[in-house]
Motif scaffolding. Sequence first.
Motif, PDB file in Angstrom:
ATOM      1  N   UNK A  12       0.859  -1.181   0.000  1.00 33.76           N
ATOM      2  CA  UNK A  12       0.000   0.000   0.000  1.00 33.76           C
ATOM      3  C   UNK A  12       0.896   1.232   0.000  1.00 33.76           C
ATOM      4  N   UNK A  13       0.478   2.230  -0.743  1.00 36.36           N
ATOM      5  CA  UNK A  13       1.266   3.482  -0.784  1.00 36.36           C
ATOM      6  C   UNK A  13       0.883   4.363   0.406  1.00 36.36           C
ATOM      7  N   UNK A  14       1.806   5.166   0.886  1.00 37.02           N
ATOM      8  CA  UNK A  14       1.478   6.110   1.963  1.00 37.02           C
ATOM      9  C   UNK A  14       0.312   7.003   1.573  1.00 37.02           C
ATOM     10  N   UNK A  15      -0.544   7.271   2.527  1.00 39.49           N
ATOM     11  CA  UNK A  15      -1.778   8.063   2.452  1.00 39.49           C
ATOM     12  C   UNK A  15      -2.957   7.287   1.856  1.00 39.49           C
ATOM     13  N   UNK A  17      -5.755   4.122   1.433  1.00 34.23           N
ATOM     14  CA  UNK A  17      -6.630   3.408   2.342  1.00 34.23           C
ATOM     15  C   UNK A  17      -6.447   1.901   2.164  1.00 34.23           C
ATOM     16  N   UNK A  18      -6.286   1.210   3.273  1.00 35.89           N
ATOM     17  CA  UNK A  18      -6.133  -0.240   3.265  1.00 35.89           C
ATOM     18  C   UNK A  18      -7.489  -0.895   3.513  1.00 35.89           C
ATOM     19  N   UNK A  80     -15.580 -10.328   7.360  1.00 39.25           N
ATOM     20  CA  UNK A  80     -15.420  -9.102   8.129  1.00 39.25           C
ATOM     21  C   UNK A  80     -14.348  -8.274   7.419  1.00 39.25           C
ATOM     22  N   UNK A  81     -14.641  -7.003   7.227  1.00 35.61           N
ATOM     23  CA  UNK A  81     -13.733  -6.122   6.497  1.00 35.61           C
ATOM     24  C   UNK A  81     -13.194  -5.036   7.416  1.00 35.61           C
ATOM     25  N   UNK A  82     -11.887  -4.863   7.371  1.00 41.78           N
ATOM     26  CA  UNK A  82     -11.221  -3.783   8.109  1.00 41.78           C
ATOM     27  C   UNK A  82     -10.736  -2.751   7.102  1.00 41.78           C
ATOM     28  N   UNK A  83     -11.086  -1.507   7.346  1.00 39.70           N
ATOM     29  CA  UNK A  83     -10.616  -0.414   6.509  1.00 39.70           C
ATOM     30  C   UNK A  83      -9.792   0.534   7.367  1.00 39.70           C
ATOM     31  N   UNK A 119       3.746  -0.811   3.775  1.00 39.86           N
ATOM     32  CA  UNK A 119       3.395   0.544   3.347  1.00 39.86           C
ATOM     33  C   UNK A 119       4.673   1.218   2.876  1.00 39.86           C
ATOM     34  N   UNK A 120       4.719   1.490   1.594  1.00 37.62           N
ATOM     35  CA  UNK A 120       5.937   2.072   1.018  1.00 37.62           C
ATOM     36  C   UNK A 120       5.615   2.737  -0.308  1.00 37.62           C
TER      37      UNK A 120
END
Lengths: 121, 110
Positions: A12-15, A17-18, A80-83, A119-120
């Motif tokens: 995931x890129x910084x900023x 949403x995961x 179940x989803x985590x955002x 995250x990078x």
Amino acid sequence: QITLKESGPTLVRPTQTLMLTCTFSGLSLSTSGVHVGWIRQPPGEALEWLAGIYWNDDKRYSPSLKSRINITKDTSKNEVVLTMTDMDPVDTATYYCALRRFVGQNYFESWGQGTLVTVSS
Amino acid sequence: QSALTQPRSVSGSPGQSVTISCTGTSSDVGGYNYVSWYQQHPGKAPKLMIYDVSKWPSGVPDRFSGSKSGNTASLTISGLQAEDEADYYCCSYAGSYTFVFGTGTKVTVL
């Protein structure tokens, strides 16, 4: 036998949403008392409880991350989803989902294998 | 909601006993009899070893035992075996259906 499995992006890129999904079998999310939680572990560091959701859609969040995370469920899919918003390199971790079978069970009985999120830029 | 405090590492020879402490506050460890312990081998998911301070899940040997006094919980491993070498984490219910984990302890079998 209860099994859980996490899925989602590995990078995931910084900023950004995961969004992570926990899919489990062996128990229905519609069963009274069932609770699914998310726990993370940065490389070489400790476990950290993030959030949890009950069969009745009651949701609880870690006070330190409450502004950035949201947890939802799809009972029909047993998912179940985590955002988590505004991702930062410090959020690099293995993310686990874990299950509690009933309200009075204050421990995590079953765990998924975990999914590493980096995250990078 | 701060992480529970555990020693960074403990070690013992095979057959010996080791004890891991887990210190919290009256809002978590001291306020509820809901401390659990998890064993984690490298690259693996945590495994429940003790729940509700001193109860064993099915399949966990009784060499593992738990206790609590005030704001500190403890896990004791008796008759230490090579396969017990792992990281151990305590976890406490912290009220309002939230939880807090410990800082983790590495157990080394000498």
